[in-house]
Structures are given as C-alpha cells and as structure tokens.
Write a protein that holds these residues in place. Sequence first.
Motif, PDB file in Angstrom:
ATOM      1  N   LEU A 183       9.292   7.333   7.244  1.00  0.00           N
ATOM      2  CA  LEU A 183       8.781   8.088   6.102  1.00  0.00           C
ATOM      3  C   LEU A 183       9.418   9.466   6.038  1.00  0.00           C
ATOM      4  CD1 LEU A 183       4.966   7.301   6.530  1.00  0.00           C
ATOM      5  CD2 LEU A 183       6.704   5.991   5.289  1.00  0.00           C
ATOM      6  N   LYS A 241       6.420   9.364   2.385  1.00  0.00           N
ATOM      7  CA  LYS A 241       6.878   8.400   1.384  1.00  0.00           C
ATOM      8  C   LYS A 241       8.144   7.729   1.877  1.00  0.00           C
ATOM      9  CE  LYS A 241       4.931  10.993  -2.439  1.00  0.00           C
ATOM     10  NZ  LYS A 241       5.178  11.788  -3.627  1.00  0.00           N
ATOM     11  N   GLU A 242       8.413   6.552   1.301  1.00  0.00           N
ATOM     12  CA  GLU A 242       9.650   5.832   1.585  1.00  0.00           C
ATOM     13  C   GLU A 242      10.038   5.046   0.339  1.00  0.00           C
ATOM     14  OE1 GLU A 242       9.803   2.178   2.299  1.00  0.00           O
ATOM     15  OE2 GLU A 242       7.727   1.982   1.736  1.00  0.00           O
ATOM     16  N   GLY A 245       7.739   2.277  -1.318  1.00  0.00           N
ATOM     17  CA  GLY A 245       6.365   2.624  -1.666  1.00  0.00           C
ATOM     18  C   GLY A 245       5.287   1.971  -0.810  1.00  0.00           C
ATOM     19  N   ALA A 300       2.431   4.321   0.425  1.00  0.00           N
ATOM     20  CA  ALA A 300       1.428   4.627  -0.603  1.00  0.00           C
ATOM     21  C   ALA A 300       0.473   3.449  -0.783  1.00  0.00           C
ATOM     22  CB  ALA A 300       2.117   4.964  -1.925  1.00  0.00           C
TER      23      ALA A 300
END
Length: 158
Positions: A99, A104-105, A108, A111
Amino acid sequence: MKHFAAILLAAILSSCASSPEYLEGDVASDKLLNNVLFSQPYSAYQVSKNELDMLASLPDTLSISVFFGEWCGDSQREVPVVIKSFESKPAISLTLIALDMNKKEPKGRAAVGKVKFTPTMIIYNKGIEIGRIVERPKINWISHITDIYRADTNLSNP
C-alpha cells in the motif's frame, strides 16, 4: 551570491517535497526481500518445530492476503516473519499487497477490505473471510491463524 543562494534553497525544498518510491500492489516475496529492511528480519527469524506442526495441521483451503506498507516499521518487522513462516506450506496461498502511505493500491482491494492499519492480514477459508490480524499477532503468526481457523471451524460445526 544571491542567485546561488536562491538555487540552493530551491534544490533543498524540491528534495524535501519529493517522496520516495515505494512498492504498490501485488508484490512477489523475493522482490520484497531485496529490500534490506525486510531481508534482515527474514534471515533472523527461525520457525519453531511447534509452529511447523501447527502449520501442517492447517488445511490447504486457507488463503491469506497481507496488506502492508514498505514504508511502515510494523510491516518491516512482521511481514518477513509471515513470509518465512508460510514457506514450508506453499499450498496456503499468501498474497502480498503493498500500500502507499494513504493505504491505497492500484486494484482498490485495501478500500474494499476496509484496511486501516499496516500490516493487516486477512485470512480466508474456501474464499470466505474468517478473520484478521492487525499489526501484530497475539503470540506468533501461525498460532494466531490456527486459533482463527479453529474458532471458525467450531462456529461452523457446533
């Protein structure tokens, strides 16, 4: 002289503003272990006989997603131990997901999984989430996952 000072100040400010490049998304363990901050804890950790016995008792239907930050001290300490712990049972799928500093990555998944802290390990049995370990295990990774699996099995088969 004023011109030189202005250039020097601009160079210092721009170097402070730039952030280092960190891995993001799916990461192969060998690539992660190229980073000395991860390779040293990996090399230092020894999986115990008790852990190996517990690992052998876990079903091949388990899969684990490990959300971590290359920039995170907890991840640097814990993720190498996770990698080493599960090497002796490759049937348990271990997915490493790096991340960014905003957790975030690209795909998604952090999330969707509501990942707020790193590392977060999500344990699945037959594709269904059965538990999480956030930041660090109670005792060690294998015993904590074994406890999660046993608790899920007991709940599923009263």
